[in-house]
Design an enzyme around this catalytic site. Structure first.
Site, mmCIF file in Angstrom:
data_model
loop_
_atom_site.group_PDB
_atom_site.id
_atom_site.type_symbol
_atom_site.label_atom_id
_atom_site.label_comp_id
_atom_site.label_asym_id
_atom_site.label_seq_id
_atom_site.Cartn_x
_atom_site.Cartn_y
_atom_site.Cartn_z
ATOM 1 N N LYS A 53 1.020 -1.218 -0.223
ATOM 2 C CA LYS A 53 0.017 -0.045 -0.019
ATOM 3 C C LYS A 53 0.972 1.341 -0.071
ATOM 4 O O LYS A 53 0.611 2.136 -0.852
ATOM 5 C CB LYS A 53 -1.069 -0.164 1.403
ATOM 6 N N GLN A 97 -4.928 -0.822 9.478
ATOM 7 C CA GLN A 97 -4.942 -2.312 9.104
ATOM 8 C C GLN A 97 -5.405 -3.370 10.035
ATOM 9 O O GLN A 97 -4.956 -3.233 11.165
ATOM 10 C CB GLN A 97 -3.262 -2.951 8.648
ATOM 11 N N ASP A 120 -11.205 2.730 3.884
ATOM 12 C CA ASP A 120 -11.600 1.448 3.962
ATOM 13 C C ASP A 120 -13.274 1.241 3.787
ATOM 14 O O ASP A 120 -13.613 0.102 3.452
ATOM 15 C CB ASP A 120 -11.195 0.751 5.248
HETATM 16 N N1 GUN Z 1 -7.160 -6.819 6.325
HETATM 17 C C1 GUN Z 1 -7.577 -7.363 5.337
HETATM 18 N N2 GUN Z 1 -8.185 -6.630 4.163
HETATM 19 C C2 GUN Z 1 -8.269 -5.550 4.590
HETATM 20 C C3 GUN Z 1 -8.499 -4.261 4.166
HETATM 21 O O1 GUN Z 1 -9.204 -4.088 2.929
HETATM 22 N N3 GUN Z 1 -8.351 -3.083 4.982
HETATM 23 C C4 GUN Z 1 -7.928 -3.125 6.170
HETATM 24 N N4 GUN Z 1 -7.906 -2.050 6.980
HETATM 25 N N5 GUN Z 1 -7.319 -4.224 6.532
HETATM 26 C C5 GUN Z 1 -7.624 -5.358 5.814
#
Ligand code: GUN
Length: 290
Positions: A53, A97, A120
């Site tokens: 990311k 995350q 998100d």
């Molecule tokens: N963990 C697994 N997928 C995601 C996601 O799309 N966003 C976040 N913040 N954590 C995750």
């Protein structure tokens, strides 16, 4: 002949488009959008995702703000950080995350994020807006899945979509997005009776379970479109490992109209959609058309 839905290529196209838009904004004298990513603890998969990311944020010309906290950090400390990021006018998107370490209440953390910066789409305000059909920040993985499904069929209207998995991150928002596409939607899960029978009804089958190669011959009807959200690491005989989805690709691919591979299907689309959400949040919050 089965159509393999190439998420890697589509995500690269999306990122190129986002990069062009960001460059245009900066050339016009606007600040670059900023995305803050918060990683708590040392979960190996989360470290890989966060690394990707951060790298891709910089590649499209956005500012990446990275915060890494120890696994035993106090929840209050994390909430204070979120508050600071909410107040920071140079931050357009905030991503914490998941999963968070035991002892930290994920719901409380998600609820602390300013909904306007919730790239998100996990905050209850965005969840509610999505299910009411209002403009919202929409979870990245389901958005990517719909984009890939539309590569197989431009118009998904009338298809029976069966989603296996009812998580807040994928299954539930996926159902909302597919309703907006005029699909008939079934959400199946670990307690569903006759899972194979339900799955075989699917014109569009979305696997979001998190169990390696769980869906096979018995679950996929001839001519189905299959979107595999799973990313599972399986040990191999030589002591290494390989990534597999929730679908037994080798067994079912030939009978599908279209299918996403793992890796190279849904995975890369998630980050591309995250960058797109960041641009959306930037543009709505600052009133700058992007
Ligand atoms: N963990 C697994 N997928 C995601 C996601 O799309 N966003 C976040 N913040 N954590 C995750």
């Amino acid at each position: 002949m089965v159509q393999v839905l190439d998420g890697k290529a589509l995500a690269a196209q999306l990122r190129a488009d986002i990069g062009t838009r960001v460059a245009g904004l900066v050339a016009a004298g606007h600040p670059a959008p900023g995305l803050a990513v918060v990683l708590v603890g040392e979960d190996p998969a989360s470290q890989v995702y966060v690394g990707s990311k951060v790298r891709q944020t910089a590649e499209v010309g956005m500012r990446s703000i990275e915060h890494r906290l120890a696994a035993d950090v106090a929840e209050r400390h994390l909430l204070d950080l979120v508050e600071r990021l909410n107040a920071d006018q140079t931050v357009d998107g905030i991503l914490v995350q998941l999963p968070l370490p035991a002892g930290i209440d994920s719901t409380r953390v998600i609820e602390a994020i300013d909904p306007a910066k919730d790239v998100d789409g996990f905050h209850p305000v965005n969840v509610g807006r999505l299910s009411s059909g209002l403009p919202a920040l929409v979870p990245c993985t389901p958005r990517g899945c719909v984009m890939l499904a539309k590569r197989a069929r431009t118009d998904l209207a009338g298809l029976h979509a069966v989603i296996v998995g009812r998580s807040n991150i994928v299954g539930k928002p996926m159902a909302q997005l597919l309703l907006q596409e005029h699909c008939t939607v079934t959400i199946a899960h670990s307690r569903s009776r006759d899972l194979p029978g339900l799955c075989r009804q699917a014109d569009l089958l979305v696997a979001a379970i998190g169990r390696p190669e769980m869906l096979g011959d018995a679950h996929v009807r001839e001519g189905a479109i299959v979107i595999d959200v799973g990313i599972n690491r399986l040990p191999t005989a030589d002591g290494r490992s390989r990534l597999v989805g929730d679908v037994d690709y080798a067994r079912v691919a030939e009978r599908c109209e279209a299918i996403t591979p793992v890796p190279g299907g849904v995975g890369p689309m998630t980050i591309a959609c995250l960058l797109d959400n960041t641009l959306t949040a930037y543009s709505r919050r600052r009133g700058i058309p992007a």
